[in-house]
Enzyme design. Structure first.
Site, PDB file in Angstrom:
ATOM      1  N   GLY A 238       0.782  -1.235   0.000  1.00  7.40           N
ATOM      2  CA  GLY A 238       0.000   0.000   0.000  1.00  7.40           C
ATOM      3  C   GLY A 238       0.810   1.278   0.000  1.00  7.40           C
ATOM      4  O   GLY A 238       0.268   2.356   0.241  1.00  7.40           O
ATOM      5  N   GLU A 274       4.734  -6.420   1.988  1.00  5.72           N
ATOM      6  CA  GLU A 274       4.482  -6.990   0.650  1.00  5.72           C
ATOM      7  C   GLU A 274       3.969  -5.922  -0.302  1.00  5.72           C
ATOM      8  O   GLU A 274       2.812  -5.931  -0.701  1.00  5.72           O
ATOM      9  CB  GLU A 274       3.530  -8.197   0.737  1.00  5.72           C
ATOM     10  CG  GLU A 274       2.257  -7.913   1.509  1.00  5.72           C
ATOM     11  CD  GLU A 274       1.346  -9.123   1.629  1.00  5.72           C
ATOM     12  OE1 GLU A 274       1.822 -10.259   1.509  1.00  5.72           O
ATOM     13  OE2 GLU A 274       0.141  -8.897   1.839  1.00  5.72           O
ATOM     14  N   GLY A 276       3.493  -3.784  -3.833  1.00 10.13           N
ATOM     15  CA  GLY A 276       3.349  -4.083  -5.255  1.00 10.13           C
ATOM     16  C   GLY A 276       3.634  -2.828  -6.067  1.00 10.13           C
ATOM     17  O   GLY A 276       4.717  -2.635  -6.615  1.00 10.13           O
ATOM     18  N   ARG A 277       2.646  -1.938  -6.086  1.00 16.00           N
ATOM     19  CA  ARG A 277       2.698  -0.754  -6.952  1.00 16.00           C
ATOM     20  C   ARG A 277       3.994   0.040  -6.795  1.00 16.00           C
ATOM     21  O   ARG A 277       4.611   0.413  -7.801  1.00 16.00           O
ATOM     22  CB  ARG A 277       1.505   0.160  -6.619  1.00 16.00           C
ATOM     23  CG  ARG A 277       1.345   1.327  -7.587  1.00 16.00           C
ATOM     24  CD  ARG A 277       0.217   2.281  -7.134  1.00 16.00           C
ATOM     25  NE  ARG A 277      -1.057   1.615  -6.979  1.00 16.00           N
ATOM     26  CZ  ARG A 277      -1.957   1.436  -7.952  1.00 16.00           C
ATOM     27  NH1 ARG A 277      -1.715   1.907  -9.160  1.00 16.00           N
ATOM     28  NH2 ARG A 277      -3.092   0.811  -7.719  1.00 16.00           N
ATOM     29  N   CYS A 352     -14.558   3.739 -28.330  1.00 13.52           N
ATOM     30  CA  CYS A 352     -15.742   4.570 -28.526  1.00 13.52           C
ATOM     31  C   CYS A 352     -16.420   4.832 -27.193  1.00 13.52           C
ATOM     32  O   CYS A 352     -17.584   4.462 -26.993  1.00 13.52           O
ATOM     33  CB  CYS A 352     -16.702   3.871 -29.481  1.00 13.52           C
ATOM     34  SG  CYS A 352     -15.860   3.266 -30.945  1.00 13.52           S
ATOM     35  N   TYR A 381      -0.193  -2.458 -12.210  1.00 10.73           N
ATOM     36  CA  TYR A 381      -1.645  -2.393 -12.429  1.00 10.73           C
ATOM     37  C   TYR A 381      -1.930  -1.641 -13.729  1.00 10.73           C
ATOM     38  O   TYR A 381      -2.742  -0.708 -13.761  1.00 10.73           O
ATOM     39  CB  TYR A 381      -2.351  -1.720 -11.252  1.00 10.73           C
ATOM     40  CG  TYR A 381      -2.042  -2.347  -9.910  1.00 10.73           C
ATOM     41  CD1 TYR A 381      -2.619  -3.551  -9.541  1.00 10.73           C
ATOM     42  CD2 TYR A 381      -1.166  -1.746  -9.013  1.00 10.73           C
ATOM     43  CE1 TYR A 381      -2.338  -4.138  -8.306  1.00 10.73           C
ATOM     44  CE2 TYR A 381      -0.881  -2.325  -7.786  1.00 10.73           C
ATOM     45  CZ  TYR A 381      -1.475  -3.521  -7.442  1.00 10.73           C
ATOM     46  OH  TYR A 381      -1.189  -4.082  -6.231  1.00 10.73           O
TER      47      TYR A 381
HETATM   48  C1  LIG Z   1      -2.660  -5.792  -3.607  1.00  8.21           C
HETATM   49  C2  LIG Z   1      -2.099  -6.225  -2.322  1.00  8.21           C
HETATM   50  C3  LIG Z   1      -0.829  -5.828  -1.935  1.00  8.21           C
HETATM   51  C4  LIG Z   1      -0.020  -4.825  -2.724  1.00  8.21           C
HETATM   52  O1  LIG Z   1      -0.621  -3.579  -2.645  1.00  8.21           O
HETATM   53  P1  LIG Z   1       0.106  -2.292  -3.327  1.00  8.21           P
HETATM   54  O2  LIG Z   1      -0.854  -1.187  -3.086  1.00  8.21           O
HETATM   55  O3  LIG Z   1       0.292  -2.610  -4.756  1.00  8.21           O
HETATM   56  O4  LIG Z   1       1.400  -2.113  -2.608  1.00  8.21           O
HETATM   57  C5  LIG Z   1      -0.301  -6.366  -0.778  1.00  8.21           C
HETATM   58  N1  LIG Z   1      -1.015  -7.243  -0.011  1.00  8.21           N
HETATM   59  C6  LIG Z   1      -2.269  -7.616  -0.336  1.00  8.21           C
HETATM   60  C7  LIG Z   1      -3.006  -8.551   0.535  1.00  8.21           C
HETATM   61  C8  LIG Z   1      -2.854  -7.110  -1.486  1.00  8.21           C
HETATM   62  O5  LIG Z   1      -4.106  -7.462  -1.799  1.00  8.21           O
END
Ligand SMILES: *Cc1c(COP(=O)(O)O)cnc(C)c1O
Length: 415
Positions: A238, A274, A276-277, A352, A381
Site C-alpha cells: 500500500g 508486501e 506491489g505498486r 468509442c 496495475y
Molecule cells: C494488492 C495487495 C498488496 C499490494 O498492494 P500495493 O498497493 O500494490 O502495494 C499487498 N497485499 C495484499 C493482501 C494485497 O491485496
C-alpha cells in the site's frame, strides 16, 4: 488541472525512439531501472525486515526475475498466480493470500509446496486444515485480521481494505476462534506463524508507519491474550505512488526507520511487508503514436493508437498519466499533417467511450500526427488490469530493457 510531464532518462528515451513504428503501441520495461530502484528500497529498509513482492501488481516473468534478487519471496493471490510465479522464479518462497481461495486452489498450492497461507476467514482455515491433514511439511498460517486503527488514518489512501465493513480478513471474534483452532492441537500440520494485515493502498510513509504501529500493537495484544507465540507479522503493502509527480518516491527511509522501531518492540517477531505498486510502477512505459489531432469547442485532442484497453490505470484511478511527447520529424504521407500546440492537449485512445482518456490538459510544446507519446509509471496495475479485448484492437508489443544495462537490442515478446 495540468498533467505532469514525464522525462525519460536518455537510455530509456533512446530505446523508446528506437522501436519500429509498426511495432506500436508497446510496453517497455526498464529492468535496469527496476533493479536500481529495488536496491535503493532494500538499502532503506532494516535488514531484518522481509520484503515479498505482491505479484498481482505486475507478473511479467522478466519483471519477477529482475525483482527476485531483492525480494525474500512473492505474495500470490490466486491459483493462476501460484502456478505462474512458481514457474517464473522457481524455488522462491510464496505466500498465498487473497479472498475466495477455492479448495482446488488450496490443494494445488499445497502440492506446489507453497510455504505460507494468509488465511482470510474461519471457513478458509477449516478447508485448509482438512486439505492439509496428514501432510508431513508444516503449513505456516498467518491469519489476516482486521485490527482497529485510528480513525482517519486509512482515509488518506486511494483504497481502504479496513476501517469499516470489509470482505478482507476476519472480524475480531472469528480471529479469536481461528487462533483457538490453530493452537488447539487438533491440526498439528498447521503452524500458527502469525498475523497479516493489509488495510489500505496509497498511503504516504508517515500514515503507513502509523498504521503499522497500530497493527503491531493489536497483533501483540492478540498473541498475549491467547498465550500464543507471534513469530511473523506481515504488514501488507500500500505504499503511495504519486502519479502527479513522476520524480517523487515513497519515503522508504522514513518507513524503514518506523519498521526498525516496531521490530525493536517485538523481539522474536519477523516483520514482513508486501508492496506491489511502489516497486514496479516506475519501470514501465507505454509508448504509442498520435493518429489524429483535432479541436472540439475550444479544446484540443490527440487521438492515439491504443488507449485505456492497454493502460487502464488512469481510468480506474481517475488520474492523468504522466507522459512525454517524442517528436518524429518524418511525415511520409501525401496528405497534410494535423498538429496542435503549444498549449494543453488531451490524449485519448481509440475506444468509442468518453472514458478512454489517458491524460487531460497535457502542456505540450507541440504535437502532430505521427509523433510518439510515452506514458510513464505504467509498470504496475497497467497492462494486466486492462480490458484488452474491448473493440478488438491489436494487443501491444512488450519489450524488456536488460537488467544489466547493456546495449542489447530490445527483446520482443509475442503480441
Ligand atoms: C494488492 C495487495 C498488496 C499490494 O498492494 P500495493 O498497493 O500494490 O502495494 C499487498 N497485499 C495484499 C493482501 C494485497 O491485496
Amino acid at each position: 488541472m495540468v498533467t505532469a510531464l514525464a522525462v525519460p532518462e536518455p537510455r530509456v528515451r533512446a530505446a523508446l525512439e528506437a522501436l519500429p513504428g509498426d511495432g506500436l503501441p508497446a510496453y517497455v520495461y526498464d529492468l535496469a531501472g527496476l533493479a536500481e530502484h529495488m536496491a535503493a528500497v532494500r538499502a532503506a529498509l532494516p535488514p531484518e525486515v522481509e520484503l515479498y513482492y505482491a505479484a498481482k501488481a505486475n507478473p511479467e516473468p522478466p519483471v519477477l526475475a529482475a525483482l527476485a534478487p531483492f525480494a525474500d519471496g512473492f505474495e500470490v493471490a490466486s491459483g493462476g498466480e501460484v502456478a505462474h510465479v512458481a514457474a517464473a522464479v522457481p524455488g522462491r518462497p510464496l505466500a498465498f493470500g487473497g479472498p475466495g481461495k477455492t479448495p482446488a486452489e488450496i490443494a494445488a498450492a499445497l502440492d506446489a509446496g507453497v510455504g505460507r497461507f494468509h488465511v482470510e476467514s474461519l471457513h478458509e482455515l477449516r478447508v485448509l486444515a482438512h486439505l492439509s491433514a496428514g501432510r508431513p511439511a508444516p503449513v505456516r498460517v498467518l491469519l489476516r485480521f482486521d485490527p482497529d486503527v485510528p480513525a482517519g488514518l486509512l482515509a488518506s489512501g486511494a483504497l481502504a481494505m479496513g476501517g469499516g465493513p470489509t470482505p478482507f480478513g476476519m472480524d475480531a471474534g472469528d480471529t479469536d476462534a481461528a487462533v483457538r483452532l490453530l493452537t488447539g492441537g487438533a491440526h498439528p500440520q498447521l503452524e500458527p506463524a502469525g498475523l497479516h494485515a493489509h488495510l489500505a493502498s496509497g498511503l504516504a510513509a508517515p500514515e503507513l508507519a502509523a498504521v503499522a504501529e497500530a497493527v503491531a500493537g493489536a497483533a501483540a495484544a492478540l498473541a498475549r491474550r491467547h498465550g500464543f507465540a507471534l513469530r511473523e507479522l506481515n504488514l501488507g503493502g500500500g505504499m503511495r505512488v504519486d502519479y502527479g509527480d513522476p520524480g517523487a518516491r515513497f519515503d522508504w527511509a522514513g518507513y524503514g526507520t518506523a519498521l526498525a522501531r516496531i521490530a525493536a518492540g517485538l523481539p522474536g517477531v519477523r516483520l514482513r511487508i508486501e508492496p506491489g505498486r511502489a516497486l514496479t510502477a516506475y519501470c514501465g512505459w507505454y509508448v504509442t503514436q498520435v493518429l489524429d489531432v483535432k479541436g472540439s469547442r475550444g479544446a484540443r485532442f490527440a487521438v492515439l493508437r491504443g488507449g485505456t484497453h492497454h493502460l487502464r490505470t488512469p481510468a480506474t484511478r481517475g488520474h492523468d498519466q504522466p507522459c512525454a511527447v517524442l517528436p518524429v520529424p518524418d511525415w511520409p504521407h501525401p496528405w497534410p499533417r494535423p498538429a496542435a500546440g503549444p498549449g494543453p492537449v488531451t490524449f485519448v485512445g481509440q475506444l468509442c467511450t468518453p472514458k478512454d482518456v489517458l491524460a487531460r490538459g497535457v502542456p505540450v510544446a507541440g504535437v502532430r500526427a505521427g509523433d510518439r507519446v510515452a506514458f510513464a509509471m505504467a509498470g504496475a496495475y497497467a497492462w494486466n488490469i486492462s480490458h484488452h479485448d474491448f473493440l478488438m484492437h491489436p494487443h501491444p508489443a512488450v519489450h524488456f530493457l536488460p537488467a544489466d544495462g547493456s546495449a542489447t537490442p530490445l527483446t520482443r515478446r509475442g503480441t
